[in-house]
Each structure stands twice: as structure tokens, then as C-alpha cells.
Design an enzyme around this catalytic site. Structure first.
Site, PDB file in Angstrom:
ATOM      1  N   CYS A  33       0.818  -1.211   0.000  1.00 30.24           N
ATOM      2  CA  CYS A  33       0.000   0.000   0.000  1.00 30.24           C
ATOM      3  C   CYS A  33       0.851   1.260   0.000  1.00 30.24           C
ATOM      4  O   CYS A  33       0.386   2.331  -0.412  1.00 30.24           O
ATOM      5  CB  CYS A  33      -0.950   0.012   1.192  1.00 30.24           C
ATOM      6  SG  CYS A  33      -0.119  -0.059   2.797  1.00 30.24           S
TER       7      CYS A  33
ATOM      8  N   ARG B 261       4.280   1.363  -1.258  1.00 33.63           N
ATOM      9  CA  ARG B 261       5.399   1.397  -2.199  1.00 33.63           C
ATOM     10  C   ARG B 261       5.234   0.373  -3.304  1.00 33.63           C
ATOM     11  O   ARG B 261       4.575  -0.667  -3.137  1.00 33.63           O
ATOM     12  CB  ARG B 261       6.716   1.157  -1.472  1.00 33.63           C
ATOM     13  CG  ARG B 261       6.932  -0.261  -0.997  1.00 33.63           C
ATOM     14  CD  ARG B 261       8.249  -0.423  -0.245  1.00 33.63           C
ATOM     15  NE  ARG B 261       8.244   0.322   1.000  1.00 33.63           N
ATOM     16  CZ  ARG B 261       9.106   1.322   1.255  1.00 33.63           C
ATOM     17  NH1 ARG B 261      10.005   1.666   0.364  1.00 33.63           N
ATOM     18  NH2 ARG B 261       9.054   1.943   2.419  1.00 33.63           N
TER      19      ARG B 261
ATOM     20  N   PRO C 123       6.927  -3.878  11.431  1.00 33.34           N
ATOM     21  CA  PRO C 123       7.450  -5.189  11.051  1.00 33.34           C
ATOM     22  C   PRO C 123       6.794  -5.812   9.823  1.00 33.34           C
ATOM     23  O   PRO C 123       7.308  -6.768   9.270  1.00 33.34           O
ATOM     24  CB  PRO C 123       7.157  -6.038  12.290  1.00 33.34           C
ATOM     25  CG  PRO C 123       5.900  -5.429  12.855  1.00 33.34           C
ATOM     26  CD  PRO C 123       5.997  -3.955  12.580  1.00 33.34           C
TER      27      PRO C 123
ATOM     28  N   GLY D  45     -11.665  -7.776   3.700  1.00 33.16           N
ATOM     29  CA  GLY D  45     -10.396  -8.396   3.315  1.00 33.16           C
ATOM     30  C   GLY D  45     -10.010  -9.426   4.359  1.00 33.16           C
ATOM     31  O   GLY D  45     -10.602  -9.487   5.440  1.00 33.16           O
TER      32      GLY D  45
ATOM     33  N   ILE E 269      -5.385  -6.872   7.472  1.00 36.42           N
ATOM     34  CA  ILE E 269      -6.651  -7.041   8.187  1.00 36.42           C
ATOM     35  C   ILE E 269      -6.473  -7.968   9.383  1.00 36.42           C
ATOM     36  O   ILE E 269      -7.060  -7.759  10.455  1.00 36.42           O
ATOM     37  CB  ILE E 269      -7.743  -7.584   7.236  1.00 36.42           C
ATOM     38  CG1 ILE E 269      -8.119  -6.511   6.199  1.00 36.42           C
ATOM     39  CG2 ILE E 269      -8.976  -8.028   8.006  1.00 36.42           C
ATOM     40  CD1 ILE E 269      -8.726  -5.253   6.794  1.00 36.42           C
TER      41      ILE E 269
END
Length: 420
Positions: A51, A53, A114, A188, A193
Site C-alpha cells: 500500500c 510502495r 514489522p 479483506g 486485516i
């Protein structure tokens, strides 16, 4: 020798409107990799698309980005001018350092998060599974994962890391003071999620609805997010009939088209008698039509909006960042030594091939003498003498000429090379 080249755009260089066009979904990534390696002259490739890059890691004969940039422009539909404004590229050593920093969470929107490491591993596995990677990228990514592990083990950046999912839940807590009393709709069933569901569970949210294209995945995640919470699994088609129940909506799918439109949200608000809705769109491309932000009683946030969140552990993370950068700089040097060692491989192969040819020629001469009744001891002595003389001839000539020319560096190198 292959050069490493990284070309990409991220949340710092490109707005979400550009990033979503440059994004690669799971359904297109295999074809994109195949097309990239076939049409852009790239020997090895891996595409990391999240989301925040899109990055292309390449191994190719030169460090020229022109063909890759042209390929990305054609594949994404973005014109060259828009890409030039947003794109960054790193050759060789800079590319290695960038990979290490990304995997360690030092280049993320939320410092130290992470999640990017898992996404990077998935990207590499996808590329390697179809044969898009080779010796150089295989070594690069394995070294990258090792560095990221060392950074998280030896510094406090892992202990203080905050994921985008965690930041999103914290943002919801600022709007709803009693988060535990809200009904949450998650759209999702991917890693993002799953992380959101985990944080909601920690905040004792009592009612969670999970919608996904695959009802089985939704049910699996619903069971994992269970405990004291009431969890339900529904299909995407059921969202319109359940949307008005949701106080909070968090969506992160790989859909290329919006999941929630302005009309659907308007209808839900009417049923809710305009009770506020908090919507967090963590997807790129976006799952929620931008026009939804125009509606009253809707708090719509995208991943870019999370930039404004206060980093409570900033000072601690900055100290950890300095330690992490030192680790990365050391490991970059180590990796580049390996890269430079590849330059000697052709010379070593050629050297060994020459010795093998010499051995075979002299061996055939010796066998011929033995076949003609020659004395075995004398034949072996002659074989050893001829091999020694022919092996030493060229180095001896070079050393004599170096002595005449006063070239001490060659003589010094020979002492080291032959352990004299």
C-alpha cells in the site's frame, strides 16, 4: 557481472493517486515479472508492491534505468512525466543499502513497522517460484532477511515498532473513546486485516464482522479473532445489507476497483440515522471512492493520513535507528565484497580451464610414450617436469619484465598469489 538496480516510488515520493496506478496485485504479479524479464532486458527481477510502495529490484548487465522505466510506464499507464516526478532509483551499493533499510522498517511510514519484512519475503518467494531470480538477487534477499533479523534482535526498533494496522486502530480510538462498544466491519482477510483484527481483540472489541471474497478465509480469520468477541464472516456481496451496522470500517483488499462507493455509504448513513462512521482505507488501489470524504458524518482516512499520527516512541526509535544504520552500513560492505568477488569468477574459470588443457595435452603425450614401451618412471619424471616448466613459463616471463620495468606491485602480488 550483473549490476543491481532498484527503481520505485513510495509514500514519500508519490501521492496515493500515483501509487495505486503503479501497484501490482496478486493476480498480475506473475505476468508482470515474466513480461519484465522478457521485454526490458532484465536478467533477474523481483517486484515489491504494498500500500505504501512499488519497487522493482533488478539484476542486469548495466545500471541503466531507461528500459525499466519505460516498461513501468507502459504497464501502469502512467505517463513518463508523472513517473519522473515520483520515481527513485538506486544502483549497486545504494540498492543494497535501500533493500536492507526497507526490510528493517527504516523506510516505512511508521518507523520500525514489522509488516514490510513479511511482504518482502512474499515478493521474493513469488519471483523465485517462477524463476525470475538468480544468483545475485537470491543472495541479496537472503542477506537482506538476515540483516533485518539482526536489526530487530540487536536494537530496540522491533520492541518499539508500530504497524500501520496498529496506528489505524489508535486513530479509531481517538474518535470513539469506548472502542470496545463499537461494531467493526473488516473487509479483506490478508495480513493487514489480520493485524487489525488482532489489535481490535486486544482492545476488547465485542462485535467484529469480516467480509471477504473467499468466505472460507473470512471464517478462518473470524475464528482467530474470536475469544470474547462476537465474530461473523460474510461475503463481499453481503456488505450492502450489513454496512449500516458498522461504526468502524477497515478495508484492505487487492481489488483493482473500489469496494465501497458513495451511494452505498449514503444508504448506510440513512439507516444509521446519520450516526458517525469511521472508515479506514488501507488499500492501494483504494477500496473506498474518494467522494465518500464529502459526506457528513463520515470520517474517511487513507494510508497517507496516518503520516500525521504522533510517534510516541520517537526518541527511542531514533536511537535504535542509529544503531540499525550502523549494522546496515557494515553489512552493505560485506555484501559488496561478495559482489566484487564475482568479478574474479571468469578469471578463475579461465585459469582452471587453461591448466586443464595443459594437463590433458601432457597426459596424452605421456600415455603415448607408455604405449610405445617407454620406461614408466622416466615418463612420469618427464610429465612432472614438463607440467612444471609450462605452468611456470608465463608467470616467470611477466615477473622478469616487471623487474626490468621496476614494477614492484606485480612482484608483490606474485608473492601473495603463490605464497612465496
Amino acid at each position: 557481472m550483473l549490476h543491481i538496480l532498484t527503481l520505485g516510488l513510495n509514500h514519500q515520493t508519490a501521492p496515493i493517486e500515483v501509487r495505486e496506478k503503479a501497484a501490482f496485485g496478486p493476480d498480475s504479479i506473475h505476468q508482470a515479472l515474466a513480461d519484465l524479464t522478457q521485454s526490458a532486458g532484465v536478467a533477474e527481477a523481483t517486484i515489491l508492491s504494498t500500500c505504501n510502495r512499488t519497487e522493482i529490484y533488478c539484476g542486469q548487465e548495466n545500471a541503466d534505468k531507461t528500459r525499466i522505466l519505460a516498461w513501468l510506464s507502459e504497464y501502469s499507464g502512467l505517463n513518463q512525466r508523472d513517473l519522473d516526478k515520483s520515481i527513485y532509483h538506486y544502483p549497486n551499493e545504494a540498492a543494497v543499502k535501500h533493500a536492507f533499510r526497507v526490510a528493517s522498517g527504516l523506510d516505512s511510514m511508521v518507523l520500525g513497522e514489522p509488516q514490510i519484512l513479511g511482504q518482502m519475503k512474499d515478493a521474493f518467494l513469488t519471483a523465485s517460484s517462477i524463476g525470475a531470480t538468480g544468483k545475485v538477487l537470491n543472495r541479496l534477499f537472503q542477506h537482506t532477511f538476515s540483516v533485518a533479523k539482526q536489526v530487530r534482535t540487536d536494537t530496540a526498533i522491533g520492541a518499539n515498532a508500530v504497524s500501520v494496522a496498529y496506528s489505524g486502530v489508535n486513530l479509531a480510538k481517538r474518535i470513539f473513546t469506548r472502542l470496545s462498544q463499537q461494531t467493526v466491519l473488516l473487509i479483506g482477510a490478508g495480513e493487514t486485516i489480520e493485524l487489525v483484527a488482532r489489535h481490535l481483540k486486544q482492545n476488547q472489541v465485542k462485535h467484529i464482522i469480516i467480509a471477504n471474497r473467499s468466505i472460507d478465509k473470512a471464517q478462518t480469520l473470524a475464528r482467530a479473532a474470536g475469544g470474547e468477541a462476537i465474530t461473523e464472516a460474510i461475503s463481499l456481496a453481503q456488505i450492502p445489507e450489513r454496512l449500516h451496522h458498522a461504526d468502524i470500517v477497515v478495508t484492505s483488499t487487492a481489488s483493482t476497483l473500489p469496494i465501497l462507493g458513495k451511494g452505498a455509504i449514503e444508504a448506510a448513513l440513512k439507516k444509521r440515522k446519520h450516526s458517525p462512521m469511521f472508515i479506514l482505507d488501507l488499500a492501494v488501489p483504494r477500496d473506498v471512492e474518494p467522494e465518500v470524504s464529502q459526506l457528513k458524518d463520515v470520517y474517511l482516512y487513507t494510508v497517507d493520513d496516518l503520516k500525521s499520527m504522533v510517534d510516541e516512541n520517537r526518541e527511542e526509535r531514533l536511537r535504535a535507528t542509529e544503531q540499525a544504520e550502523n549494522i546496515i552500513d557494515f553489512q552493505v560492505v560485506k555484501f559488496m565484497r561478495w559482489m566484487r568477488s564475482l568479478e574474479s569468477v571468469p578469471a578463475i574459470k579461465s585459469f582452471r580451464a587453461g591448466l586443464n588443457d595443459l594437463k590433458q595435452a601432457e597426459l596424452q603425450r605421456a600415455l603415448k610414450k607408455l604405449g610405445n614401451g617407454g620406461d614408466a618412471e622416466k615418463v612420469l619424471e618427464q610429465l612432472a617436469r614438463d607440467l612444471t616448466n609450462k605452468f611456470a613459463h608465463q608467470p616467470s616471463q611477466v615477473l622478469k619484465q616487471a623487474d626490468i620495468d621496476g614494477n614492484a606491485s606485480i612482484i608483490s602480488a606474485a608473492r601473495k598469489l603463490f605464497n612465496l
